[in-house]
Scaffold this active site. Structure first.
Site, PDB file in Angstrom:
ATOM      1  N   HIS A  78      -0.794 -21.034  75.694  1.00 28.65           N
ATOM      2  CA  HIS A  78      -1.481 -19.753  75.860  1.00 28.65           C
ATOM      3  C   HIS A  78      -0.629 -18.608  75.322  1.00 28.65           C
ATOM      4  CE1 HIS A  78      -3.680 -16.869  78.870  1.00 28.65           C
ATOM      5  NE2 HIS A  78      -3.941 -16.584  77.617  1.00 28.65           N
ATOM      6  N   GLU A  96      -0.571 -18.652  71.588  1.00 30.90           N
ATOM      7  CA  GLU A  96      -1.807 -18.080  71.038  1.00 30.90           C
ATOM      8  C   GLU A  96      -1.697 -16.563  70.929  1.00 30.90           C
ATOM      9  OE1 GLU A  96      -5.695 -16.321  72.754  1.00 30.90           O
ATOM     10  OE2 GLU A  96      -5.290 -18.297  73.640  1.00 30.90           O
ATOM     11  N   HIS A  97      -1.107 -15.938  71.941  1.00 24.69           N
ATOM     12  CA  HIS A  97      -0.943 -14.480  71.933  1.00 24.69           C
ATOM     13  C   HIS A  97       0.107 -14.037  70.911  1.00 24.69           C
ATOM     14  CE1 HIS A  97      -3.073 -12.781  75.602  1.00 24.69           C
ATOM     15  NE2 HIS A  97      -3.377 -14.072  75.644  1.00 24.69           N
TER      16      HIS A  97
END
Length: 706
Positions: free
Chosen positions: A81, A84-85
């Protein structure tokens, strides 16, 4: 009313052949037409890297690109996650903070995002403009394969230590970070904690045991070096699945991507293979603690109970019918007031509604099914568990009525024919779940073939459902019952533990460490405030790339039985869409606040002709659903006055249009309100439970509309 008979999309005229090489680098592995959607699928491989590609040729100008990577976390630090950022914080060619947000200002995209699933991460976009498509493709490729991944970006998006007053070490030490704070909010609700527990308990050893989004308790354990290494191994063409859709020339997209792939050598990514969950010899039961619901109809009913079953391995099972049949069974078990578990669990009012996580999870390599209740009294937990098992045992003897199965299959047929502009995007989502694990990328598109096969099997084997239920539910030892006990202080206790942990960290910080925390915070603020040169990003020049004349669509206004009717002819692929508007402006002001409930319950109360269960079945058998809504607009004559209208909307295959209008007439003239007080109470209880459960995730929306 919107009607039409044209096919939705036609396969692209260009023909490809197995063994053909495109752009001197991509080998065609398979070419398959899918008549149900009028598309042609072309599967390719880039042998030099092992990258796989699925192109879906369609007569649709809303072109889609999506690249996905199998991301299989081994802990709950949220590395996938956070990556992804941080991948979207600037790249080699486009060193601009948040290029996606900046591209929104210089693009005509119809969709642009990135998202992390439990076992893969994907970066999709779509646009109807060819120049825009090329621009976005350049930005996306550079973002995922060549991101900067600086330490400052990691501190901003992941987690960092920071003093409450940035330059004051005597102030409180805190954890900060975009993903850290996002997941604190996401994991604060009862529903999210309980759903996460279901997965963790059912999958004790595989990657699905972990929270791919990140648990705030574990996120601070992730290091910047861990992040960069995760990217090196996972965001590689050898671990990539490329997807393109629409009427854009395939070779054009391949040639644009090829220079990126040529910078890589094939990598062994077998270590990323997800291992099958070892199957149990006996069922299990476990208890977990979860946050209390913010608002509950009955404070003495705060428990949750569900039974989860591990089902089909879609990678090793091959082309069996089981997964599709189980998705149909899930609909029969759960969807609508006529569903099996609605009768055995909801109607006895043992709980306020189905528990979070209820349903068939069919997108992962190993599918699962969960069912249970929330808002249960402690004394009723065991009865709920017994009712679940008893329901399956009964179905293993009786099966499902064929007419109800046909109703569900009608919904599948209707969904396959339905026109929507995001078809290609949804297609890209649907194929990734198993394709990233080596599954058949075209299999999720063969839904009409699977429906036809199920009908054939049911015709030949009257005991098919009994056998399926017995095998996967009654005699399946890999099932777990999870009882959730609510704690009103759950989140407060987590906050207290976090403060204790930070206090320990603070006590261990040396003087130079404290100075580094202050310096990191100041550097981050300086970076965020720094003016960037966004001109490095590609820009769509309207005068060069956008047609001056837009499309127009003619409407025909006529009358039927004295009522005005607007008819729009569109290529709807044999489906008629209708919206009926009822003027409510004459309604007394004291009743206006009740209109949202009225419109919401309108289709769930039954009519003088049909009981509510029969009404739900009739709607499902003939339409794509009937929805009530409210429209409030400023008055034409006096803008200071509000015109209120109640709308009823539906759609149906052309052969079912007469029945659709019969049902609409019943709903506008023959609703049973007075005779159904018990039914109304059940709906109100479920409504209250749903609103309470949504407070944690939609608090901002409620605040904005208060």
């Amino acid at each position: 009313m919107l009607r039409g008979t044209l096919l939705r999309r036609a396969a692209a005229a260009r023909q490809y052949a197995v063994g053909q090489q495109l752009c001197g680098a991509f080998n065609v592995l398979r070419v398959e037409n899918v008549p149900a959607f009028n598309i042609t699928c072309v599967e390719l491989e880039h042998p030099s890297t092992g990258a796989r590609w699925l192109h879906v040729a369609a007569d649709d100008e809303n072109n889609v690109f999506n690249v996905a990577f199998r991301t299989t976390p081994t802990d709950s630090t949220g590395v996938a996650h956070i990556l992804e950022h941080t991948a979207l914080c600037g790249s080699e060619r486009f060193p601009v903070r948040d290029p996606f947000m900046n591209m929104l200002k210089r693009s005509l995209s119809t969709f642009m995002n990135a998202m992390t699933a439990p076992d893969f991460t994907m970066y999709p976009f779509s646009t109807m403009n060819r120049t825009d498509y090329k621009n976005l493709l350049d930005v996306y490729l550079d973002a995922v394969f060549f991101p900067k991944l600086t330490r400052n970006d990691f501190l901003q998006e992941g987690h960092r230590l920071q003093f409450a007053k940035l330059d004051d070490p005597s102030s409180e030490l805190k954890y900060e970070g975009v993903v850290f704070n996002e997941m604190k909010g996401a994991m604060a609700s009862q529903g999210s904690r309980y759903t996460r527990a279901l997965s963790a308990e059912l999958f004790r050893q595989s990657t699905y045991h972990h929270n791919s989004g990140g648990d705030p308790v574990n996120i601070p354990e992730l290091t910047h070096e861990d992040l960069r290494e995760f990217h090196r191994l996972h965001y590689h063409p050898s671990n990539a699945r490329f997807f393109s859709y629409g009427d854009a020339e395939l070779e054009g997209t391949l040639s644009q991507v090829l220079p990126t792939l040529e910078r890589f050598q094939k990598l062994d990514v077998s270590s990323l293979d997800v291992q099958d969950e070892p199957r149990w010899a006996a069922p299990r039961t476990t208890a977990v603690t979860v946050p209390a619901d913010a608002v509950v109809p009955d404070p003495t009913k705060q428990s949750l109970v569900s039974t989860s079953y591990l089902l089909v391995n879609q990678i090793t099972a091959g082309d069996t019918l089981d997964s599709f049949a189980l998705s149909v069974a899930s609909d029969l078990l759960l969807s609508g007031p006529q569903a099996v578990f609605y009768e055995t669990l909801i109607e006895p009012q043992l709980g306020s509604g189905f528990s979070p996580g209820t349903g068939y999870a069919g997108s992962r390599r190993e599918t699962s099914f969960s069912v249970g209740l929330k808002g249960v009294a402690e004394k009723d937990v065991e009865e709920v568990e017994q009712r679940i098992q008893a329901t399956f045992e009964k179905l293993a003897k009786e099966g499902f009525p064929r007419e109800r199965v046909d109703v569900t299959l009608h919904q599948i047929e209707l969904a396959a024919a339905k026109v929507h502009p995001s078809f290609g995007m949804h297609l890209s989502f649907g194929v990734m779940g198993t394709w990233v694990h080596g599954g058949d990328c075209v299999r999720p598109l063969r839904i009409m073939e699977q429906a036809a096969e199920l009908k054939r099997v049911l015709d030949e084997d009257p005991g098919y459902w009994q056998g399926l239920v017995k095998r996967w539910f009654v005699e399946n030892p890999h099932r777990v019952t999870v009882v959730g006990h609510s704690d009103g202080e759950y989140n407060a206790k987590l906050d207290e533990k976090e403060k204790e942990r930070l206090q320990q960290v603070r006590e261990q910080l040396k003087e130079e460490d404290v100075a580094a925390v202050v310096r990191d915070a100041q550097d981050l603020v300086a970076q965020q405030d720094r003016k960037e040169d966004v001109s490095v990003l590609p820009t769509l020049v309207v005068s060069e790339a956008v047609p001056r004349v837009g499309r127009t669509y003619d409407s025909v206004i006529t009358e039927v039985a004295g009522v005005e009717l607007q008819v729009d002819e569109q290529p709807t692929n044999g489906i008629t869409y209708v919206t009926v508007m009822l003027d409510m402006s004459g309604l007394p002001a004291r009743l206006i606040p009740y209109l949202p409930l009225f419109s919401s319950f309108l289709t769930e109360m039954g009519t003088r002709q049909l009981e509510y269960k029969d009404l739900a079945e009739a709607i499902k058998a003939s339409t794509g659903g009937i929805g009530g809504g409210l429209d409030m607009t400023p008055g034409v004559a006096d803008p200071r006055q509000t015109e209120v209208s109640l709308s009823l909307s539906s759609h149906a295959l052309d052969r079912n249009v007469p029945r659709m209008f019969e049902l609409l007439q019943d709903l506008t003239t023959a609703i049973r309100w007075e005779e159904e007080e018990a039914r109304l109470k059940t709906l109100m209880t479920r409504r209250a439970a749903g609103l309470g459960a949504s407070l944690a995730s939609q608090g901002l929306s409620y605040a904005q509309t208060a």
